[in-house]
Design an enzyme around this catalytic site. Sequence first.
Site, PDB file in Angstrom:
ATOM      1  N   GLY A  52       0.172  -1.190  -0.083  1.00  0.00           N
ATOM      2  CA  GLY A  52      -0.121  -0.219  -0.192  1.00  0.00           C
ATOM      3  C   GLY A  52       0.804   1.400  -0.397  1.00  0.00           C
ATOM      4  N   GLU A  89       1.848   6.096   7.557  1.00  0.00           N
ATOM      5  CA  GLU A  89       3.383   5.993   7.318  1.00  0.00           C
ATOM      6  C   GLU A  89       4.007   7.517   8.238  1.00  0.00           C
ATOM      7  OE1 GLU A  89       4.437   3.673   5.330  1.00  0.00           O
ATOM      8  OE2 GLU A  89       2.696   3.006   5.256  1.00  0.00           O
ATOM      9  N   GLU A  99       4.089  -2.274  13.024  1.00  0.00           N
ATOM     10  CA  GLU A  99       3.456  -2.811  12.474  1.00  0.00           C
ATOM     11  C   GLU A  99       1.960  -2.103  12.965  1.00  0.00           C
ATOM     12  OE1 GLU A  99       2.645  -1.698   8.967  1.00  0.00           O
ATOM     13  OE2 GLU A  99       5.384  -2.521   9.202  1.00  0.00           O
TER      14      GLU A  99
HETATM   15 ZN    ZN Z   1       3.259  -0.154   8.155  1.00  0.00          ZN
END
Ligand code: ZN
Length: 960
Positions: A309, A346, A368
């Site tokens: 992504g 991000e 994450e």
């Molecule tokens: Zn990430």
Amino acid sequence: MEEQQNVRRILLFTILSSLALSARSWAPYRLPSHLVPEKYSLKIITHLEDENNFAFEGSVDIRVRCLQDGTNVTVHIKEPLKVVEEGVKVKAASGEEEGQELDIASHDQDLDNDFYVIGLSDELKQGMTYIVHIPFRGKLTQLLAGYYLSSYVDLATGQKRWLATTQFEPTDARRAFPCFDEPAMKARFSVSLGRSNNLTSLSNMPLNSTEPIENMPGWVWDHFSESVPMSTYLVAFIVSDFEHRVSPPLGPRHNDVNFRIWARKDAMDQVQLAIDVGPQALSFFEEYFDVPYPLPKQDMIAIPDFNSGAMENWGLITYRETTLLFDPMVSTIHNKQRVISVIAHELAHQWFGNLVTMKWWTDLWLNEGFATYAATLASNQIEPTWNLMDESAVEGYMIVTNLDSLKSSHPVSVPIGNPSEIPQIFDTISYKKGSFLLRMMSLFLGEVTFRKGVTSYLKTHRYKNAEQDDLWRALTAQAHLDGSLPEQVTVKDVMDTWTLQTGYPILTVTRNYDNGSATIKQERYFGLSHHQEQNQHWWVPISFTTQDEINFEDTSPKHWLPNTSSMEIFDLPASDKWVMFNLKASGLYRVNYDKKNWDLLVEAFNSDEFKNINVVNRAQIIDDAMNLARVGKITYDIAFGLLNYLKNEREYLPWRAALSNLGYIENMMRRTGEYGVFKRLLSPIYDEVSQSSPKNKTLFLIKQHSQIIAWACAYGVGDCVDQAKAAYKSWQKMSDPDANNPISINLRAIIYCTAIKYGDEDEWNFAWERYKNSNVGSEKNLILGSLGCSREEWILRRYLDWAMEDSSGIRRQDSYTAFVSSANGNIGYHVAYNFLKNHHKDLFDYYGPKATRLGRYYSSVGKSMNTMPEYMELKAIGEEPSFSLSKLTVEQTEEKVLNNIEWRTKYFDEIVRLLKNILKICRKAAPVVLTISKTFEKCFFIANKQLDVITIQLKDVRKK
Ligand SMILES: [Zn+2]
Ligand SMILES: *[C@@H]1O[C@H](CO)[C@@H](O)[C@H](O)[C@H]1NC(C)=O
Ligand SMILES: *[C@@H]1O[C@H](CO)[C@@H](O)[C@H](O)[C@H]1NC(C)=O
Ligand SMILES: *[C@@H]1O[C@H](CO)[C@@H](O)[C@H](O)[C@H]1NC(C)=O
Ligand SMILES: *[C@@H]1O[C@H](CO)[C@@H](O)[C@H](O)[C@H]1NC(C)=O
């Protein structure tokens, strides 16, 4: 990194279990530790001028410090990178020998471990520094990894344009330049990019100076400032002809980071959202983490060909077009939500991941999980009316409890040995379970303690590396300081039970109505009723409220269930009052009650009282009840008794939970000839919803509207199909359909799909033309998802073929969308399944290093199978070598099919009986005005005859 939505890459499970090693001496794939890099001077010239020879060349000077005497320099390289051996030099950079070259005895490559080893005749001395000079060259590939090519077609000239860009996480920096490619080997980087002077170059840091390249007229060097210390996987550089716009400064109280958004020229009209959101999110995180953003600039760029992504390269974040660009005339509110959340994800990584980095990939989940969790916080501040905290709680709860109920799931913290295992852990467990656990921690410690602990962790380890225990330590210190955790308990005690074990618990609450006590028992929750695991326990933060109290706000734990099997609690209310556990789904656990408490809850939900119950808990209890019924822990009488309250429910989230769970039942019935039930189920709410268009466009209203319409059109309810066809026709009649689309934006996915499903070649070709002509990534993606809705076998077969031909215009990154959208249809399912049977080898070749994608193909056909013969056939296919990189998805899909078979054997009859019962009740209730409040009675308003026919059909099918 942000995973492309709906795609899970999966663990090489067998390798993981056998090779999970931590002792370094046993790990031949780890770099030797006698040298550490301090600084890289990297020079790369990029050749995009010759279509027949896209290539790069350059050199790197790595200043290394010697920690231990040794006679070799070992760095990572990987194809297509080639070292120019005759130019390699190792020089002393300190001490008396400064400037002297060392004698090189050999050059070796260890292809298994991606090592390039310079053997030296002279010894490297502890405490000294050296400069290792390595010239190299390589081809630019289309692998979407390393230093790779992307392209687009310029609208004005119709010409194809090329760009070169990087994607290094986790271990592909070594495809672009020789380096110490491990996250703990941090160093400073000085990057210089050589480019033709009609292009632009970008890297992590701002441009310092530009000068002509000697003997190459028309070419220049761009020299970028030296970076802060960082890991190799975060380095990025790009050469393109893209344009940019600068975000205006936010104001005097904010940072003065230079924020720029880059895209191909024709997409520059889609950057406004990113221009607004980027600086806001960055400011949010500076405040949230209480640590300033350390770089002077942040570039964000939309790359036409991109595997995941987005990627959080420090100061130069790369995105696929659909996660950065937004066209208000074409993109949906769902796209908007996605762009905001990916940008926030991000930017959160700039702290969590970039500033403080995991020591080794085992702790990837921290990066994450944290970025995912923090993205919701930032998005919530940017769009405060969207209720994103509630939505992410419910979505997270449903996704994680579902996947993690499989025996073949895996722990959040996976011991990673060989780097070849790393790509597989960028999956739902790392992202979503990780995020859910961080939320759980923030709720049981309290927001203030949690934030302070995180800040102290970031400040202690900035520009360095850390592991999960370091975070636990910082949080424990803060928690004990603030008194938010009992002195004798540490965050590590609690969290290790959640991150090192697979699965999550179900609590069974059994009340003693005589003395006001209750026993709480915990065990692991499985989706298959005969699985059991006696020895697994968790530290469970227990929150609950009672009918006397009705306080859903205080999510701090009233009790801790330590990691033992059960405990007793006291002082519960009178025997005619309900209790409800796990407030706002603050913990990752399901709850079951004794029959009487369920009855009290069902009664409360079916009265006005339900409005006093927090909306997240309303959705959660629906999900719990439907899943507990699915594995036989409660009866469907209780579950449907609860669902019955939906007649009064207007909120999106409880409906979302209900439809998603009814979707499971529907999916089990879909290929049994059994369809009438669900058609009837939706008629009434469709009637209401289709007549109202959400004027006050809150996110939830729009989503509620489109989820009901989607179901209605999918099952041919009311005039949904006719309306959709008419809307599509009116679009087809437009003289310039690429510029004028009369269809309401947020219903386009549903309307296209319906029109194509009930249409023929004309409708399909019309959409295909629009696909080819569209200039907006999110619109292209939406059309691609609709093209699979066709029911024409030959059209679908052609579509799947095209999806693998580069010349068709479908990019490699989008190919699976065509397959998955086909596999979701009833006809398409068969076409897709046959395609997979016949072409899995071709797909394997097509994806190359990204062949983990095949797992997604496999699960999208497997998920609705529920018979033994289907299972056997699927299993045989899963054993083919093409699926060797997707072993865990294969295993998980097979386990899901077994669950389905069990469910089907046990509950078909019961479901049908219940529908009949509801029917009796329904017939008594006069179907008056069509309001949502009448929905549920009417939902189950099924013609008696039809139901009998269905019953017979179901029985027939089961005999087979
Ligand atoms: Zn990430
Ligand atoms: C840019 O310059 C290169 C050589 O320096 C040339 O081959 C190429 O055609 C130029 N591109 C454009 C669009 O002018
Ligand atoms: C390189 O040197 C290190 C440190 O002496 C040693 O551990 C390693 O095995 C050597 N590698 C090779 C390929 O000789
Ligand atoms: C920019 O380049 C000049 C000249 O090479 C150098 O002295 C200076 O340190 C560089 N600035 C940065 C921020 O790297
Ligand atoms: C529209 O939504 C906003 C925010 O939720 C609310 O304040 C306002 O009253 C709503 N307007 C109407 C007409 O419902």
